[in-house]
Design an enzyme around this catalytic site. Structure first.
Site, mmCIF file in Angstrom:
data_model
loop_
_atom_site.group_PDB
_atom_site.id
_atom_site.type_symbol
_atom_site.label_atom_id
_atom_site.label_comp_id
_atom_site.label_asym_id
_atom_site.label_seq_id
_atom_site.Cartn_x
_atom_site.Cartn_y
_atom_site.Cartn_z
ATOM 1 N NE ARG A 24 56.044 46.327 47.802
ATOM 2 C CZ ARG A 24 56.873 47.122 48.442
ATOM 3 N NH1 ARG A 24 57.857 47.714 47.813
ATOM 4 N NH2 ARG A 24 56.717 47.363 49.726
ATOM 5 C CD GLU A 29 65.708 46.398 61.086
ATOM 6 O OE1 GLU A 29 66.067 47.516 60.687
ATOM 7 O OE2 GLU A 29 65.412 46.148 62.275
ATOM 8 C CD GLN A 47 83.071 29.454 60.912
ATOM 9 O OE1 GLN A 47 84.138 29.567 61.477
ATOM 10 N NE2 GLN A 47 82.507 28.280 60.684
ATOM 11 C CG ASP A 48 77.260 34.609 58.736
ATOM 12 O OD1 ASP A 48 77.294 34.718 59.970
ATOM 13 O OD2 ASP A 48 76.735 35.456 58.000
ATOM 14 C CG ASN A 49 79.116 27.832 59.798
ATOM 15 O OD1 ASN A 49 80.070 28.208 59.140
ATOM 16 N ND2 ASN A 49 79.218 27.493 61.062
ATOM 17 N NE ARG A 59 72.596 18.870 58.285
ATOM 18 C CZ ARG A 59 73.631 18.611 57.479
ATOM 19 N NH1 ARG A 59 74.839 18.521 57.966
ATOM 20 N NH2 ARG A 59 73.422 18.437 56.181
ATOM 21 C CG HIS A 62 77.302 19.016 66.110
ATOM 22 N ND1 HIS A 62 76.712 19.396 64.932
ATOM 23 C CD2 HIS A 62 77.410 17.662 66.061
ATOM 24 C CE1 HIS A 62 76.486 18.318 64.186
ATOM 25 N NE2 HIS A 62 76.893 17.258 64.851
ATOM 26 C CE LYS A 72 77.185 26.103 66.887
ATOM 27 N NZ LYS A 72 76.845 24.680 66.669
ATOM 28 C CG HIS A 119 72.642 24.069 67.890
ATOM 29 N ND1 HIS A 119 72.900 23.900 66.544
ATOM 30 C CD2 HIS A 119 71.435 24.668 67.988
ATOM 31 C CE1 HIS A 119 71.887 24.402 65.859
ATOM 32 N NE2 HIS A 119 70.985 24.870 66.702
ATOM 33 C CE1 TYR A 131 76.724 26.891 62.880
ATOM 34 C CE2 TYR A 131 75.186 26.115 61.210
ATOM 35 C CZ TYR A 131 76.362 25.960 61.933
ATOM 36 O OH TYR A 131 77.169 24.875 61.700
ATOM 37 C CE LYS A 166 81.048 15.122 62.868
ATOM 38 N NZ LYS A 166 81.785 16.358 62.528
ATOM 39 C CG ASP A 167 75.794 14.135 64.112
ATOM 40 O OD1 ASP A 167 76.874 14.580 64.563
ATOM 41 O OD2 ASP A 167 75.023 14.816 63.412
#
Length: 184
Positions: A24, A29, A47-49, A59, A62, A72, A119, A131, A166-167
């Site tokens: 299937r 988890e 907080q989840d992003n 990216r 940061h 994180k 990160h 994350y 920005k990066d």
């Protein structure tokens, strides 16, 4: 139970959940707080992003400063990325060292990143990246290290990377060390 591997940088953990597969599909988890608690990590995830990035995107790198620092727990739900952390902890024996690993939908692996780290990630296949954060994003506390700082020596595994304006403007590690009194 998940397999949890310590990395060469103290506090950074890679987690490989047990995946159950049959005709299937699969089940696993994707998060359990006891995975981290058994290694002394007791985070209050608040907080989840989620982001989507096309192949070739970089990216990062940061971080959040001071009272707004974030631990994180990162993973990929579609695609493949090279995930990278840089130790910015003041007084750390591994200050300035980086660790990188492939996060993808084949391994379903996660990376735990404690506070005190920069990160970032490069996208090796179009990816949905998610994350958990231990603190809310706070714009005024945001900082970064230049992703291609030659002193870091990170192989991002992408040609002609797609970088945000920005990066492309973050400071180099040496500049950070001088202006941040030796670290986070």
């Amino acid at each position: 139970m998940a397999e949890i591997r310590k990395t060469p940088i103290s506090g950074v953990l890679e987690i490989f959940p047990k995946v159950f597969e049959d005709q299937r599909g699969y089940f696993f988890e994707s998060f359990r707080s006891d995975w981290l608690e058994q290694h002394g990590c007791k985070e209050n995830w608040i907080q989840d992003n989620q982001s989507f990035s096309q192949k070739g995107t970089v990216r990062g790198l940061h971080f959040q400063r001071g009272d707004h620092a974030q631990a994180k727990l990162v993973r990929v739900i579609q695609g493949k990325v090279l995930d990278v952390v840089v130790d910015l902890r003041k007084g750390s024996e591994t200050f300035g060292a980086h660790y990188s690993t492939i996060l993808d939908t084949e391994q379903h692996n996660l990376l735990y990143v404690p506070t005190g780290f920069a990160h970032g990630f490069s996208v090796l296949e179009d990816a949905i990246f998610v994350y958990k954060c231990s603190n809310y994003y706070h714009k005024e506390s945001e900082g970064g290290i230049l992703w291609n700082d030659s002193h870091l020596g990170i192989d991002w595994m992408v040609d002609n990377p797609i970088i945000s304006e920005k990066d492309a403007q973050w400071q180099k590690l040496q500049e950070f060390k001088e202006t941040s009194e030796g670290g986070l």
